[in-house]
Design an enzyme around this catalytic site. Structure first.
Site, PDB file in Angstrom:
ATOM      1  N   SER A  49      43.002  46.486  41.023  1.00 16.80           N
ATOM      2  CA  SER A  49      42.428  46.744  42.345  1.00 16.80           C
ATOM      3  C   SER A  49      42.537  45.529  43.262  1.00 16.80           C
ATOM      4  O   SER A  49      42.639  44.387  42.814  1.00 16.80           O
ATOM      5  CB  SER A  49      40.957  47.127  42.211  1.00 16.80           C
ATOM      6  OG  SER A  49      40.800  48.161  41.277  1.00 16.80           O
ATOM      7  N   GLN A  50      42.447  45.828  44.547  1.00 17.06           N
ATOM      8  CA  GLN A  50      42.425  44.795  45.582  1.00 17.06           C
ATOM      9  C   GLN A  50      41.150  43.940  45.423  1.00 17.06           C
ATOM     10  O   GLN A  50      40.068  44.501  45.219  1.00 17.06           O
ATOM     11  CB  GLN A  50      42.396  45.561  46.899  1.00 17.06           C
ATOM     12  CG  GLN A  50      42.593  44.783  48.127  1.00 17.06           C
ATOM     13  CD  GLN A  50      42.268  45.640  49.347  1.00 17.06           C
ATOM     14  OE1 GLN A  50      41.978  46.833  49.238  1.00 17.06           O
ATOM     15  NE2 GLN A  50      42.313  45.021  50.492  1.00 17.06           N
TER      16      GLN A  50
END
Ligand code: SAH
Length: 202
Positions: A49-50
């Site tokens: 994920s970011q």
């Protein structure tokens, strides 16, 4: 610094993220992008994920050093490593064995002794360890997972990405109170889907 400038203000979460070297969780080919605020491929068609989303979801989970936490969707193990700095014990479930094995190696390298990982279908939760104080799902659900909610302690908080009617994918926070489940919509999200069962053998 970049996360701070983007409005992440939870200092405990920021310092936990400072202690987890993201390059360790990113494949060789993407090393030069490990500290950019973007999601990256990790194999098996999945993504890490970011960082901004990791920060915001971790903060929204309202962690504490006495809490027992379940994560569904270990992926690279990055989110798990951040969580592990902020809770007593983290149970994490991943359906791809290759990803789970790699994540486990990273946890050992970082000496994160309070993470327990299992290969399996996380939509079943982890009944033997339930109830949990906190649950975080890092893959997008289509329906509210009743099985997971049933494993959430009263007063507990669960964060998950889910498709909201006509709104697209959102991260929502569910809180189990004595009166029932409270639901809040937190932010937009773009997670890979939560899938049933284990991957078919090739
Ligand atoms: N938290 C991860 C990102 C996860 S991507 C990180 O920090 O890198 C979502 C992950 O959920 C993928 O690895 C995918 O394989 C896993 N997943 C999807 N459905 C699942 C299920 N039912 N049970 C367990 N893991 C699942």
């Amino acid at each position: 610094m970049e996360l701070r400038s983007q409005g992440v203000s939870d200092t405990e979460v920021l310092s936990a993220m400072e202690r987890v070297p993201r390059e360790l969780f990113v494949p060789e080919a993407f090393q030069d992008q490990a500290y950019e605020n973007i999601a990256l491929p990790i194999g098996a068609g999945q993504t890490i994920s970011q960082p901004k989303i990791v920060a915001e979801m971790t903060s929204a989970l309202e962690l504490g050093p006495r809490l027992k936490v379940l994560e569904v969707g270990t992926g690279s193990g990055y989110q798990a490593a951040v969580l592990a700095h902020l809770c007593r014990r983290l149970y994490t479930v991943e359906r791809h064995r290759t990803l789970a094995d790699e994540a486990e190696t990273r946890f050992a390298q970082l000496r994160l002794g309070n993470i327990v990982i299992q290969v399996g279908d996380g939509s079943e939760g982890w009944p033997a360890q339930a109830p949990f104080d906190r649950i975080i799902v890092t893959a997008q659900a289509v329906m509210l997972p009743d099985i997971l909610l049933a494993q959430l302690r009263e007063g507990g908080v669960m964060i998950l990405p889910i498709v909201e009617k006509g709104q697209g994918q959102k991260v929502v926070r569910l809180r189990r109170t004595e009166k029932g489940i409270e639901r809040e919509t937190l932010m937009d999200a773009r997670f890979v889907p939560l899938l049933d069962g284990l991957p078919r053998a090739k």
